[in-house]
Design a protein around this motif. Structure first.
Motif, PDB file in Angstrom:
ATOM      1  N   GLY A   1       0.813  -1.205   0.000  1.00  0.00           N
ATOM      2  CA  GLY A   1       0.000   0.000   0.000  1.00  0.00           C
ATOM      3  C   GLY A   1       0.850   1.259   0.000  1.00  0.00           C
ATOM      4  N   TYR A   2       2.138   1.099  -0.215  1.00  0.00           N
ATOM      5  CA  TYR A   2       3.112   2.189  -0.376  1.00  0.00           C
ATOM      6  C   TYR A   2       3.456   2.937   0.919  1.00  0.00           C
ATOM      7  N   GLY A   3       2.671   2.723   2.001  1.00  0.00           N
ATOM      8  CA  GLY A   3       2.935   3.471   3.233  1.00  0.00           C
ATOM      9  C   GLY A   3       4.368   3.256   3.705  1.00  0.00           C
ATOM     10  N   GLY A   4       4.756   1.986   3.844  1.00  0.00           N
ATOM     11  CA  GLY A   4       6.105   1.665   4.302  1.00  0.00           C
ATOM     12  C   GLY A   4       7.163   2.153   3.325  1.00  0.00           C
ATOM     13  N   ILE A   5       6.815   2.167   2.059  1.00  0.00           N
ATOM     14  CA  ILE A   5       7.789   2.604   1.045  1.00  0.00           C
ATOM     15  C   ILE A   5       8.030   4.108   1.186  1.00  0.00           C
ATOM     16  N   ILE A   6       6.970   4.860   1.375  1.00  0.00           N
ATOM     17  CA  ILE A   6       7.143   6.312   1.530  1.00  0.00           C
ATOM     18  C   ILE A   6       7.971   6.606   2.782  1.00  0.00           C
TER      19      ILE A   6
END
Ligand code: FES
Ligand code: FES
Lengths: 777, 176
Positions: free
Chosen positions: B145-150
């Motif tokens: 969900g991209y949260g950790g990536i951001i």
């Protein structure tokens, strides 16, 4: 507790598979190669529905570098697969039923040669008109796709109680709506594939992703006509699954080609082939009529579910069961009349997908709740509270369930939240242009875990002290990204106060793990936890008693810790594995203990079943997880684009073992649900996919996601609860859609009943005057 | 035995000169994965949409499924295997940040994400949200969900600035 890195403190546990993944050194099963391997490819049907008149493989067989060409005649055992109902042919014999159907397979010394060999296979068809909708398949006189009819009906469900007719007649208000949900694609980034290796001892080694290695092994043995022990299935690590790799996909072809050619065969689907042949989420049409009393109490609920299961059964029946159970929501409703039908068509095969039919049901039911609340001119959250089931009420199927406070807790937590409070008085933002509208919506859900009553749902595990002196656990669960290995590490470190360097964790290999059921239905964490609860006592007392014998210190003065057994009180609360003084302080190291006695003496097994309701209700669940979701959405009424600004998930699933994993699962599930709500649909026309790749099938990118997302975990369980942490793999994905559509309604006045939300419905005609500075319709 | 000249492919891959006899129409992703056995570069959509196959070509991020062998002859290619910290067996600060923030789950998108992040931070050491979104919108992730990536990109930005001097060639000048 608000979940984030800061709040998690020492429980922020770095994943053991992290370094391999960020460096690219970790080999997925599709990355594996062997020096003399060859490449397999599958010839799929040219038509969605046709009779095969003839197949001519001689051209392909004669080609240089081609090692094997197989058709249905070359399947030694059962030419069928399917977890629940084996009705999908490995190779079609006479009829093709969808565009993913396999007709032949080849193996050649390069992928290019294999592709050319496929082109050299001549298949003559008699093309038939496909049944491209459930209506077409149910029409009188429609051709029947499978013997196990009646007609094209795979499965029917029913819940009836009370007297719905009378109840509706007495209702003050009735809301009737029909909801449509899309054919969502799993879109795991790693497409299907693997390596299939015939071993010298006659065994076949299968390196291919699945959520249940033992089930694959059983099905492959049936297809090959060998014993299960002749096959070893290695099934982790997996580049994503979400339910999509639970069924066999390339495994039958890889296995048969390897056995025929005597060489290792590599398979790796292209994305297009993956779309064409792979499973999708069941598209559903859900008609609902819900009636309430003058006081706003739901009296009657009538539901008709129609699910397009596509050409083959896979888990179409259990998915429909789950949808049927969940279309009553967490509400108590006296008069109920639900009927579901799952229909075979010539469309792509629908199967298991995160949420398992709950997503469709909850979208519809929560949509009803918002519509009813509006008629009542009542706050939608208050309307839900009035109708919510009590802790001691039976479950949706009138079955006994384990009562927790989860439902009221998530309701209250959301009620208090700033985001939901905004709903009452959404401030107008004068800086926004008038065509930008904002709204806030929320939804609530109870979601069953485990496979449900009447379906074998075995669990178990093994705990041992291995010859190297490591505490070893073995489960048949798989790592497809959810963080299972990290969670297991944390459970073991909690139980034995040891460090990760004392552990050996074995999963995903039928030669090395016991049969402990599948990694599905949000069950692995709970099952692993329950297994360790059962195993820890015998394991620990064995360790402490041997340590006591070796050291002369009474067992009750000893405790397991880092590196071995310690004297109680001497094990400091914060010791790390690289502390060099450990050796001198442990009473007996694990390595020394392991030298004492035979391996079997150090091995402990357990077997049990996933907890189910005691009542005879097939598919009924016993353990549920609860969630509330709120969403703030901004709609551009010129373009019809909806953007998710702020989201809050409140989840009641018991103690959070692994906060990083928990956040990741909820965030990931939420974004997957965002795609389900706004953009994703594997569109079919005349039973052929129009959206064949990720350039037209649009999953959310980093630009499309929620600007803000918070996860709140409610960790309380009833005192003495024997089931421990509940799985959260699905709960993040089930209730976002209705929250978004409720927010869209507040923003624009439009009731959306179809997913993905049709943009044209949100575009305001130019002749409707826009009000300056007011962001509400 | 002398091969026809057009079949000779040569490039610098992860700092090492590599030569191959291959068809010039071979895709770079296959050169890497199949011919050089550098399977850290992943393959998923094969149409330039997902970013799983992202590598650096002369410092610029490219989808290796869209680059043909003849287009990268003589260029300098960095794959995920070519990224490391100050010592060769250490993680690059970007990789470290992905591990610490939980910027991956199944990990299949991760090599491509890390490569795109490298290109992004080379250009914008402290990227704004807008720049992160632009820099990574060509990389799909289905798990996180991209949260950790951001969060990982932000942390990496902070760590990279403190532990590395960034390349500031003409085209990489921060044009904030
Ligand atoms: S595989 Fe190259 S962009 Fe998807
Ligand atoms: S971690 Fe699985 S796709 Fe990104």
């Amino acid at each position: 507790m608000l979940l984030n890195r800061e709040q998690s403190g020492k429980r922020w546990h770095l994943r053991p598979d992290g370094v391999g993944k960020v460096t690219g050194k970790l080999q997925y099963l599709t990355d594996m190669t062997l020096p003399d391997m060859i490449h397999g490819r599958v010839l799929r049907s040219s038509y969605p529905y046709a009779r095969i008149v003839s197949i001519d493989i001689t051209g392909a067989e004669a080609m240089e570098g081609v090692f094997a060409v197989l058709t249905s005649k070359d399947v030694p055992g059962l030419n069928r697969f399917g977890i629940a109902t084996p009705d999908q042919p490995v190779f079609c014999e006479d009829v093709v039923r969808y565009v993913g159907d396999a007709i032949a397979a080849v193996a050649a010394d390069s992928p290019e040669r294999a592709a050319r060999a496929l082109e050299a296979i001549r298949v003559e068809y008699e093309e038939w008109t496909p049944m491209d909708s459930t209506e077409a398949a149910l029409a009188p006189g429609a051709p029947v796709l499978h013997e196990h009819g009646p007609g094209n009906v795979l499965h029917r469900t029913e819940i009836k109680r009370g007297n719905v007719e009378e109840a509706f007649a007495a209702c003050e208000h009735i809301v009737a709506e029909t909801y449509y949900t899309p054919r969502q694609m799993h879109a795991y980034m790693e497409t299907e594939g693997g390596l299939f290796v015939p071993e010298e001892n006659g065994r076949l080694h299968v390196y291919a992703a699945t959520q249940h290695g033992y089930k694959d092994r059983m099905q492959l043995s049936r297809i090959i006509g060998c014993s299960e022990e002749d096959i070893r299935v290695v099934s982790s690590p997996i580049g994503g699954s979400f339910g999509g790799k639970d069924e066999l996909n390339v495994q039958p072809y890889g296995a048969l080609l390897a056995l025929r050619s005597g060489r290792p065969v590599k398979m790796h689907n292209s994305r297009k082939e993956s779309v064409r042949a792979g499973l999708k989420r069941h598209p559903m049409k859900i008609e609902m009529q819900t009636g309430i009393s003058r006081e706003g109490m739901i009296q009657a609920h009538r539901v008709r579910i129609t699910a397009d299961t596509g050409a083959y059964a896979t888990l179409g029946a259990p998915v429909l069961n789950f949808c049927t159970e969940h279309c009553l929501g967490p509400y108590s409703i006296p008069h109920v009349d639900v009927e579901g039908i799952s229909v075979y068509t010539n469309n792509g095969v629908s199967g298991e997908f995160r949420g398992f039919g709950g997503n469709q049901a909850i979208f519809a039911m929560e949509g009803q709740m918002d519509r009813l609340a509006e008629i009542m001119k009542m706050d939608p959250w208050e309307f839900r509270r009035r109708n919510m089931r009590e802790k001691t009420d039976p479950g949706p199927l009138n079955q006994r369930i384990l009562g927790t406070d989860g439902l009221s807790q998530v309701w209250e937590a959301m009620d208090r939240s700033e985001l939901w409070q905004k709903h009452q008085h959404l401030p107008a933002d004068p800086s926004l242009p008038p065509w930008i509208k904002r709204g806030v919506g929320a939804a609530i859900a109870m979601h069953g875990a485990g496979l449900g009553y009447g379906i074998p749902d075995p669990a178990g595990g093994r705990l041992s002290l291995n010859a190297e002196g490591k505490i070893e656990v073995a489960f048949s669960y798989e790592e497809f990204g959810q963080g299972l290995i990290a969670t297991l590490e944390m459970m073991l470190c909690d139980l034995f106060h040891c460090s990760t360097s004392d552990l050996s964790i074995i999963i995903g290999d039928t030669d090395r793990v016991p049969h402990s059921g599948s990694s599905t239905a949000s069950r692995s964490t709970t099952m692993a936890w329950m297994a360790l609860q059962r195993l820890q006592t015998p394991f620990r007392s064995k360790i402490l008693s041997v340590a006591s014998t070796l050291s002369g210190i009474p067992a009750d003065e000893l405790i397991t810790g880092i590196g071995g057994v310690w004297r109680k009180g001497q094990l400091p609360p914060a010791v790390t594995a690289n502390d060099t003084t450990i050796d001198s302080r442990v009473v007996v190291s694990y390595a020394d203990l392991a030298k004492d006695g035979e391996a079997e003496e150090w091995t402990f097994d357990t077997h049990f079943e996933y907890p189910t309701t005691p009542d005879n209700v097939v598919g009924g669940h016993y353990l549920y997880t609860y969630a509330a979701v709120a969403a703030e959405v901004e709609v551009n009424t010129l373009t019809g684009e909806a953007k998710l600004l702020d989201t809050r998930h409140v989840v009641a699933a018991g103690p959070v073992i692994n906060p990083m994993g928990f956040i990741g699962q909820i965030e990931g599930g939420s974004v997957m649900a965002l795609g389900f709500t706004l953009t994703e649909d594997a569109v079919m026309q005349d039973s052929r996919y129009i959206t064949t790749n990720l350039d037209t099938y649009l999953i959310p990118t980093i630009r499309d996601i929620h600007t803000h997302l918070e996860v709140e975990a409610i960790e309380e369980l009833p005192e003495g609860d024997p089931y421990g942490p509940r799985g959260i793999g699905e709960i993040g994905s089930v209730a976002l859609a209705p929250a978004i559509t409720a927010a869209i309604h507040q923003a624009t006045g439009v009731w959306v009943n179809r997913l993905p939300v049709p943009r044209d419905q949100l575009i305001k005609p130019l002749d409707v005057p826009l009000q300056e500075g007011v962001n509400r319709s | 035995m002398s091969e026809p000249l057009e079949n000779l492919w040569a490039a610098v891959v992860n700092g090492e000169e590599r030569k191959l006899q291959i068809a010039q129409s071979t895709r770079l992703v296959d050169v890497l994965r199949t011919h050089l056995n550098l399977t850290g570069t992943k393959v998923s959509c094969e149409v330039g949409r997902c970013g799983a196959c992202m590598v650096l070509m002369d410092g610029e991020p490219v989808n290796s499924c869209l680059v043909m062998a003849y287009q990268c002859v003589g260029s300098e290619i960095t794959t995920i295997e070519g990224l490391h910290g100050e010592k060769e067996d250490e993680l690059h600060p970007i990789q470290q940040a992905f591990v610490e923030e939980g910027g991956f789950q199944c990990g299949y998108c991760t090599p491509g994400m890390v490569i795109s992040t490298k290109a992004l931070l080379d250009r914008y050491p402290q990227p704004s949200q807008e720049q992160i979104e632009t820099g990574l919108c060509g990389n799909l992730c289905r798990c996180t969900g991209y949260g950790g990536i951001i969060r990982a990109v932000r942390t990496a930005g902070e760590n990279c600035v403190s532990s590395f001097t960034l390349i500031t060639g003409e085209k990489k000048v921060n044009d904030l």
